[in-house]
Design a protein around this motif. Sequence first.
Motif, mmCIF file in Angstrom:
data_model
loop_
_atom_site.group_PDB
_atom_site.id
_atom_site.type_symbol
_atom_site.label_atom_id
_atom_site.label_comp_id
_atom_site.label_asym_id
_atom_site.label_seq_id
_atom_site.Cartn_x
_atom_site.Cartn_y
_atom_site.Cartn_z
ATOM 1 N N HIS A 114 32.328 44.114 38.144
ATOM 2 C CA HIS A 114 32.802 43.538 39.407
ATOM 3 C C HIS A 114 32.261 42.126 39.604
ATOM 4 O O HIS A 114 32.987 41.235 40.067
ATOM 5 N N GLU A 115 31.013 41.900 39.240
ATOM 6 C CA GLU A 115 30.449 40.545 39.350
ATOM 7 C C GLU A 115 31.165 39.585 38.394
ATOM 8 O O GLU A 115 31.490 38.453 38.766
ATOM 9 N N LEU A 116 31.419 40.041 37.171
ATOM 10 C CA LEU A 116 32.148 39.178 36.233
ATOM 11 C C LEU A 116 33.555 38.884 36.751
ATOM 12 O O LEU A 116 34.041 37.756 36.627
ATOM 13 N N MET A 117 34.216 39.886 37.345
ATOM 14 C CA MET A 117 35.563 39.655 37.881
ATOM 15 C C MET A 117 35.506 38.647 39.026
ATOM 16 O O MET A 117 36.372 37.768 39.130
ATOM 17 N N ASP A 118 34.502 38.752 39.875
ATOM 18 C CA ASP A 118 34.364 37.773 40.961
ATOM 19 C C ASP A 118 34.236 36.364 40.393
ATOM 20 O O ASP A 118 34.809 35.409 40.934
ATOM 21 N N ARG A 119 33.516 36.230 39.306
ATOM 22 C CA ARG A 119 33.339 34.914 38.679
ATOM 23 C C ARG A 119 34.649 34.401 38.085
ATOM 24 O O ARG A 119 34.952 33.218 38.186
ATOM 25 N N LEU A 134 46.824 38.872 32.819
ATOM 26 C CA LEU A 134 46.173 39.423 31.630
ATOM 27 C C LEU A 134 47.103 40.424 30.981
ATOM 28 O O LEU A 134 48.107 40.834 31.573
ATOM 29 N N GLY A 135 46.759 40.816 29.785
ATOM 30 C CA GLY A 135 47.467 41.887 29.097
ATOM 31 C C GLY A 135 46.455 42.922 28.655
ATOM 32 O O GLY A 135 45.386 42.575 28.167
ATOM 33 N N THR A 136 46.786 44.187 28.846
ATOM 34 C CA THR A 136 45.906 45.255 28.377
ATOM 35 C C THR A 136 46.756 46.399 27.847
ATOM 36 O O THR A 136 47.838 46.687 28.368
ATOM 37 N N TYR A 147 41.490 47.204 36.400
ATOM 38 C CA TYR A 147 42.322 46.072 36.818
ATOM 39 C C TYR A 147 43.139 46.418 38.064
ATOM 40 O O TYR A 147 43.272 45.592 38.973
ATOM 41 N N ALA A 148 43.677 47.618 38.123
ATOM 42 C CA ALA A 148 44.430 48.029 39.317
ATOM 43 C C ALA A 148 43.522 48.015 40.542
ATOM 44 O O ALA A 148 43.912 47.519 41.603
ATOM 45 N N LYS A 149 42.308 48.529 40.391
ATOM 46 C CA LYS A 149 41.348 48.551 41.497
ATOM 47 C C LYS A 149 40.993 47.149 41.968
ATOM 48 O O LYS A 149 40.656 46.938 43.130
ATOM 49 N N ASN A 150 41.098 46.178 41.061
ATOM 50 C CA ASN A 150 40.750 44.794 41.376
ATOM 51 C C ASN A 150 41.963 43.929 41.691
ATOM 52 O O ASN A 150 41.895 42.703 41.614
ATOM 53 N N GLY A 151 43.067 44.562 42.062
ATOM 54 C CA GLY A 151 44.221 43.834 42.577
ATOM 55 C C GLY A 151 45.197 43.294 41.548
ATOM 56 O O GLY A 151 46.087 42.518 41.901
ATOM 57 N N PHE A 152 45.070 43.704 40.300
ATOM 58 C CA PHE A 152 46.009 43.253 39.271
ATOM 59 C C PHE A 152 47.168 44.232 39.205
ATOM 60 O O PHE A 152 46.996 45.401 38.857
ATOM 61 N N VAL A 172 51.378 43.739 31.267
ATOM 62 C CA VAL A 172 51.006 42.420 31.764
ATOM 63 C C VAL A 172 50.753 42.619 33.250
ATOM 64 O O VAL A 172 51.588 43.157 33.971
ATOM 65 N N ARG A 173 49.568 42.208 33.665
ATOM 66 C CA ARG A 173 49.148 42.372 35.053
ATOM 67 C C ARG A 173 48.841 41.013 35.639
ATOM 68 O O ARG A 173 48.381 40.115 34.934
ATOM 69 N N ALA A 174 49.062 40.853 36.922
ATOM 70 C CA ALA A 174 48.768 39.592 37.604
ATOM 71 C C ALA A 174 48.110 39.890 38.948
ATOM 72 O O ALA A 174 48.410 40.906 39.590
ATOM 73 N N ARG A 175 47.255 38.972 39.337
ATOM 74 C CA ARG A 175 46.602 39.039 40.651
ATOM 75 C C ARG A 175 46.782 37.701 41.334
ATOM 76 O O ARG A 175 46.384 36.664 40.812
ATOM 77 N N VAL A 176 47.388 37.747 42.498
ATOM 78 C CA VAL A 176 47.526 36.536 43.301
ATOM 79 C C VAL A 176 46.174 36.233 43.919
ATOM 80 O O VAL A 176 45.479 37.133 44.396
ATOM 81 N N LEU A 177 45.810 34.964 43.903
ATOM 82 C CA LEU A 177 44.493 34.565 44.435
ATOM 83 C C LEU A 177 44.580 34.135 45.884
ATOM 84 O O LEU A 177 45.587 33.799 46.390
#
Length: 177
Positions: A114-119, A134-136, A147-152, A172-177
Amino acid sequence: MNITYRSATPDDALAVSELARELFPDACPHFIPVDAIEEFNDDKLNETVFAEFLDQSERMIINLAQGEDGKLLGYTLLDTQPDPAELLDTVDKNSAYLSKFYVHPDARGTGVAHELMDRVVDDAQQAGFASVFLGTNIYNERANAFYAKNGFEIVGERIFPFAPGIDCTDYVRARVL
């Protein structure tokens, strides 16, 4: 666990490569032969490749999580100039590409991811991007849940040419900032 988070430097190329090579098999689907994984590691995750990434600091942003003993526990690589071929029609053209995101099993469940994702999100926002994509692999349940939990959100699928004769399907997942 006392963790330090920092940007990678050129001196980190070997250590990041070693971590990448250790963790990459966790992301591979069950049907990929071990020799194909080893060949991928040799070609795509070697020290020279990471040294080249680190020499492109204006493009490639690598963040590290490091334990108090100096052991690397995770890394991310954010590409701020993604290959247009990576951008599906469903991905905002003003997107950074989260090419790599790995956390060592010793650090899973500790908040390191979670800290790395915040960064990653902070880096993308500071660089002026509207989103991160990203792609996974579709079979990587742990990563897909994270990734789903983190809004992707899933915005499509792509074929990832793993090795000659071995193609994988990625979400392919995307998260709007």
